[in-house]
Design an enzyme around this catalytic site. Structure first.
Site: not given
Length: 459
Positions: A129, A379-381, A399
């Site tokens: 992100h 995982f902020c993805a 997240c």
């Protein structure tokens, strides 16, 4: 020999000693064990070398720039020498700038704020992100999101097709790409993507947050225009980051923050307003009192990694990756997440799901019963993990937080990550723990509290 002495002795297997290598943590099943930190992709432990260097400087800490006192002069030299050290670590070109920021996220937001008007940004949906989200903050910036490629060659072809489709005579273009995925650990074809970008008149910024701690990053060799990374991924605490690369867009942009340090001259006008002359150096985007210790800690980590030698560090890490993958392959219930396939080169980051397990439940058991710290979640993805798990893009999620109680299917995975401070024993313990938990189940009861799975200690 005491338990702590045994832990310290085992830590000698790691080429670069880190803080916390002899920390003991309690187990819900009784007793203590030395903590196995396997969440390097979030924040790597601090190198002992970095901590010692910072402790040595701390008594001499002073304000930097413009201070007449001895400690101010010393701190200014340290700050600017740190900038030079990091420039050397990154292989910066003679006219590149190294700007100190708070993190990779801050670095990429700084670059987003510095884009010329009507810039078109191309970014793969697979990005963290930090490199996926900053670009749309500008109303005059168009963003093209590229679908997840399934091979490195497909990544290059996808980018080339997107860039070739731009209308003639349009404004500037920027490509943003990761060097190593924070989810799968897979290496991206950065040099080839840079060549494709430049062939179509675009620039490219490399998110090296996960690459720099594991592999050499050379701006000139990779032929990228900018590199962004964080100190806390690179074994350096204190909340500092770096944006390094071409100076022209940075010099032409309004300062990222307005304030002292960014300004060269401020004067009142006759009409009562204020005229400001801004710096054209890196100081233009470093307003306020800089994080001297943060900058120095990054420089110290860069020196430590350079002196240790990336060839030997990479070779050892590849051996640990092989051992990890071999161990997980022996557990049929484990599905390792990958974009490019099993044979793709990668750094010490690997994510997986386990049939029959909620990932948060499994991660909680690893911690509570084995003293192993990993990460679970998205995982902020989010778009990437959803793609890898085969979920719909609009499926909600937060997240790092599971979306279902233990035992229920949820949209989250488990990530294990390690590096130069990881003892062999920690990877071996992790493999053994996975096998035991899958075969025998958890030895403790767990409950959901504030959206997370935690040991149930109410009994």
């Amino acid at each position: 020999m005491s338990v702590s002495a045994v832990a310290a002795d085992r830590s000698l297997c790691a080429p670069l000693p880190v803080l916390g290598r002899d920390v003991l943590v309690p187990l819900v099943t009784g007793g203590e064990v030395d903590y196995a930190a396997l969440d390097y992709a979030a924040s790597a432990p601090t190198l002992q070398r970095v901590w010692d260097d910072v402790a040595g400087y701390a008594p001499y800490y002073g304000s930097v720039h413009r201070g007449a006192g001895y400690l101010s002069q010393l701190s200014t030299d340290l700050f600017e020498n740190s900038r030079a050290t990091i420039a050397g670590f990154l292989g910066c070109r003679a006219d590149d700038q190294v700007v100190f920021t708070r993190s990779t996220t801050d670095s990429l937001n700084l670059l987003a704020a510095a884009l010329p008007r009507d810039t078109e940004v191309f970014v793969f949906e697979t990005e963290h992100h930090a490199s996926l989200l900053p670009w749309e903050q500008r109303a005059d910036t168009a963003v093209t999101y590229l679908n997840a490629p399934r091979t490195p060659q497909q990544a290059v072809e996808t980018l080339e097709k997107a860039l070739a489709g731009r209308a003639a005579g349009t404004g500037p273009a920027l490509v943003c790409v990761t060097g190593a995925s924070n989810v799968t650990g897979e290496l991206w074809p950065v040099r080839e993507l840079a060549a494709a970008a430049h062939a179509h008149g675009a620039r490219i910024v490399l998110d090296a947050a996960q690459l720099a701690p594991h592999h050499p990053v050379d701006i000139a060799t990779l032929d990228v225009d900018w590199v962004a990374f964080s100190g806390h991924k690179l074994y350096a605490p204190f909340g500092a980051g770096v944006l390094a690369g071409r100076a022209d867009w940075l010099q032409a942009a309004e300062p990222y923050l307005a304030g002292g340090g960014a300004s060269r001259k401020v004067s009142r006008r006759a009409d009562g307003g204020v005229d400001v002359e801004w710096h054209t150096t890196a100081a233009r985007h470093e307003a306020g009192s800089p994080n001297v210790i943060g900058a120095y800690s990054i420089a110290s980590a860069c020196q430590a990694l350079t002196e240790a030698g990336f060839d030997s560090l990479v070779a050892r890490e590849q051996a640990l990756i092989a051992r990890l993958r071999e161990g997980l392959a022996e557990v049929p219930e484990v599905k390792v997440l990958s974009l490019f396939g099993d044979d793709a080169p990668r750094v010490g980051v690997l994510s997986f799901v386990i049939e029959g397990w909620n990932s948060s439940h499994f991660a909680a058991a690893l911690s509570a019963e084995y003293g192993i710290g990993v990460r679970d979640g998205l995982f902020c993805a989010h778009p990437l993990v959803r793609t890898l798990l085969g979920s719909e893009p609009q499926e909600p999620g937060e997240c790092g937080a599971p979306e279902a109680a233990p035992g229920e299917r949820s949209l989250n995975a488990i990530r294990v990550s390690f590096g130069a401070g990881t003892p062999d024993e920690h990877v071996e313990r992790f493999v053994r723990a996975v096998k035991e938990l899958v075969a025998d189940g958890a030895r403790w009861n767990y409950r959901t509290e504030d959206g997370r799975c935690v040991p149930d200690t109410s009994a």
